[in-house]
Scaffold this active site. Structure first.
Site, mmCIF file in Angstrom:
data_model
loop_
_atom_site.group_PDB
_atom_site.id
_atom_site.type_symbol
_atom_site.label_atom_id
_atom_site.label_comp_id
_atom_site.label_asym_id
_atom_site.label_seq_id
_atom_site.Cartn_x
_atom_site.Cartn_y
_atom_site.Cartn_z
ATOM 1 N N HIS A 131 9.468 -23.123 9.616
ATOM 2 C CA HIS A 131 8.238 -23.851 10.333
ATOM 3 C C HIS A 131 7.086 -23.687 9.532
ATOM 4 O O HIS A 131 6.202 -24.542 9.719
ATOM 5 C CB HIS A 131 8.340 -23.012 11.833
ATOM 6 C CG HIS A 131 9.334 -23.278 12.802
ATOM 7 N ND1 HIS A 131 9.508 -23.125 14.098
ATOM 8 C CD2 HIS A 131 10.678 -24.001 12.067
ATOM 9 C CE1 HIS A 131 10.577 -23.883 14.485
ATOM 10 N NE2 HIS A 131 11.258 -24.152 13.430
ATOM 11 N N ARG A 177 7.068 -32.393 11.683
ATOM 12 C CA ARG A 177 6.183 -31.903 12.545
ATOM 13 C C ARG A 177 5.302 -30.644 12.191
ATOM 14 O O ARG A 177 4.196 -30.183 12.524
ATOM 15 C CB ARG A 177 6.503 -31.550 14.022
ATOM 16 C CG ARG A 177 7.489 -30.424 14.384
ATOM 17 C CD ARG A 177 8.144 -30.621 15.733
ATOM 18 N NE ARG A 177 9.062 -29.445 16.050
ATOM 19 C CZ ARG A 177 10.221 -29.104 15.629
ATOM 20 N NH1 ARG A 177 10.711 -30.222 14.747
ATOM 21 N NH2 ARG A 177 10.829 -28.326 16.052
ATOM 22 N N HIS A 178 6.052 -29.835 11.510
ATOM 23 C CA HIS A 178 5.690 -28.455 10.952
ATOM 24 C C HIS A 178 4.606 -28.690 9.681
ATOM 25 O O HIS A 178 3.773 -27.996 9.638
ATOM 26 C CB HIS A 178 6.792 -27.486 10.509
ATOM 27 C CG HIS A 178 7.678 -27.172 11.577
ATOM 28 N ND1 HIS A 178 7.359 -26.538 12.783
ATOM 29 C CD2 HIS A 178 9.047 -27.771 11.819
ATOM 30 C CE1 HIS A 178 8.504 -26.352 13.479
ATOM 31 N NE2 HIS A 178 9.416 -27.093 13.115
ATOM 32 N N GLY A 220 -2.669 -5.586 7.921
ATOM 33 C CA GLY A 220 -3.600 -5.616 7.002
ATOM 34 C C GLY A 220 -3.433 -6.414 5.910
ATOM 35 O O GLY A 220 -4.407 -7.162 5.457
ATOM 36 N N MET A 221 -2.209 -6.571 5.302
ATOM 37 C CA MET A 221 -1.709 -7.221 4.114
ATOM 38 C C MET A 221 -1.898 -8.817 4.574
ATOM 39 O O MET A 221 -2.458 -9.618 4.083
ATOM 40 C CB MET A 221 -0.398 -7.405 3.631
ATOM 41 C CG MET A 221 -0.080 -5.831 2.928
ATOM 42 S SD MET A 221 -0.935 -5.971 1.348
ATOM 43 C CE MET A 221 -0.403 -4.422 0.548
ATOM 44 N N CYS A 244 2.932 -3.326 4.057
ATOM 45 C CA CYS A 244 2.300 -2.054 4.445
ATOM 46 C C CYS A 244 2.672 -1.644 5.823
ATOM 47 O O CYS A 244 3.848 -1.897 6.102
ATOM 48 C CB CYS A 244 0.756 -2.537 4.400
ATOM 49 S SG CYS A 244 0.247 -3.660 5.857
ATOM 50 N N GLY A 245 2.017 -0.458 6.482
ATOM 51 C CA GLY A 245 2.797 -0.134 7.350
ATOM 52 C C GLY A 245 2.956 -1.021 8.649
ATOM 53 O O GLY A 245 4.169 -0.945 8.908
ATOM 54 N N THR A 246 2.041 -1.754 9.237
ATOM 55 C CA THR A 246 2.241 -2.535 9.999
ATOM 56 C C THR A 246 2.579 -4.004 9.530
ATOM 57 O O THR A 246 3.168 -5.013 10.541
ATOM 58 C CB THR A 246 1.291 -2.708 11.134
ATOM 59 O OG1 THR A 246 -0.013 -3.331 10.647
ATOM 60 C CG2 THR A 246 0.828 -1.376 11.734
ATOM 61 N N GLY A 247 2.045 -4.290 8.413
ATOM 62 C CA GLY A 247 2.091 -5.689 7.652
ATOM 63 C C GLY A 247 0.863 -6.442 8.140
ATOM 64 O O GLY A 247 0.450 -7.400 7.640
ATOM 65 N N ASP A 305 0.847 -1.155 0.111
ATOM 66 C CA ASP A 305 -0.167 -0.143 -0.053
ATOM 67 C C ASP A 305 0.832 0.970 -0.031
ATOM 68 O O ASP A 305 2.162 0.974 -0.067
ATOM 69 C CB ASP A 305 -1.168 -0.226 1.301
ATOM 70 C CG ASP A 305 -0.417 0.109 2.357
ATOM 71 O OD1 ASP A 305 0.967 0.274 2.674
ATOM 72 O OD2 ASP A 305 -1.147 0.266 3.575
ATOM 73 N N HIS A 306 0.218 2.422 0.339
ATOM 74 C CA HIS A 306 1.054 3.716 0.214
ATOM 75 C C HIS A 306 2.165 3.604 1.194
ATOM 76 O O HIS A 306 3.267 4.273 0.900
ATOM 77 C CB HIS A 306 0.148 4.789 0.438
ATOM 78 C CG HIS A 306 -0.688 4.639 1.534
ATOM 79 N ND1 HIS A 306 -1.816 3.922 1.725
ATOM 80 C CD2 HIS A 306 -0.540 5.222 2.983
ATOM 81 C CE1 HIS A 306 -2.438 3.849 2.821
ATOM 82 N NE2 HIS A 306 -1.779 4.901 3.634
HETATM 83 C C1 RB5 Z 1 -2.138 2.694 6.464
HETATM 84 O O1 RB5 Z 1 -2.119 3.577 7.257
HETATM 85 C C2 RB5 Z 1 -1.862 1.431 7.424
HETATM 86 O O2 RB5 Z 1 -3.117 1.265 8.118
HETATM 87 C C3 RB5 Z 1 -1.464 0.266 6.592
HETATM 88 O O3 RB5 Z 1 -0.481 0.592 6.124
HETATM 89 C C4 RB5 Z 1 -1.287 -0.882 7.362
HETATM 90 O O4 RB5 Z 1 -0.727 -0.567 8.500
HETATM 91 C C5 RB5 Z 1 -2.598 -1.759 7.775
HETATM 92 O O5 RB5 Z 1 -2.632 -2.802 8.438
#
Ligand code: RB5
Length: 142
Positions: free
Chosen positions: A98, A132-133, A70-71, A65-68, A8-9
């Site tokens: 694993h 096991r994995h 959402g993806m 993405c920002g935190t990973g 994403d952005h």
């Molecule tokens: C975008 O602001 C942020 O929400 C997205 O990149 C991600 O972190 C969502 O999980």
């Protein structure tokens, strides 16, 4: 190897640098976007990448993405996807060894680009341990 990549952005800059890195290493890269820093919805890019991995159009995927999260949440809705969220090299090793993750997910806002390259290198180089994995993975589908 043919690798799909999406973001994403929040992940545009890392994605662009990673595409160049992967090509330098001899991989073919399919870019599922986004290509701009304009605010967008990660799910619009995660689903096309997941579909391509499931169909075998790309062998593995990378999502940023920002935190990973959402993806990862979106990708893991697909039965054929094991998307592993990693934030350092050791975790990237384990999601390959694993979890046999076919998509590596990284948090652009919580890991340096240098770390992202290290994670990608480690994930690509690490074989799945099986045993096991594999048994645990076999119990994941609903
Ligand atoms: C975008 O602001 C942020 O929400 C997205 O990149 C991600 O972190 C969502 O999980």
């Amino acid at each position: 190897m043919t690798i799909g990549i999406c973001n994403d952005h929040a992940g545009v800059e890392y994605k662009q640098k990673l595409v160049a890195y992967l090509k330098r290493k001899g991989h073919q890269v399919v870019d599922f976007g986004t290509g701009t820093t304009e605010s967008c919805d990660y799910s619009d890019f995660a689903h096309p990448l997941a579909n391509a991995v499931e169909k075998g159009e790309v062998e593995k995927g990378i999502a940023i993405c920002g935190t990973g999260n959402g993806m990862a949440i979106t990708l893991n809705k697909h039965q054929g996807i094991r998307a592993g969220l990693a934030w350092n090299t050791a975790v990237a090793h384990l999601v390959a060894e694993h979890n046999n993750a076919n998509v590596l997910v990284m948090p652009a806002r919580f890991a340096s680009y240098r770390m992202a390259v290290s994670m990608v290198r480690e994930w690509l180089a690490t074989p799945f341990a099986g045993g096991r994995h594999q048994r645990r993975i076999d119990k994941i589908p609903l």
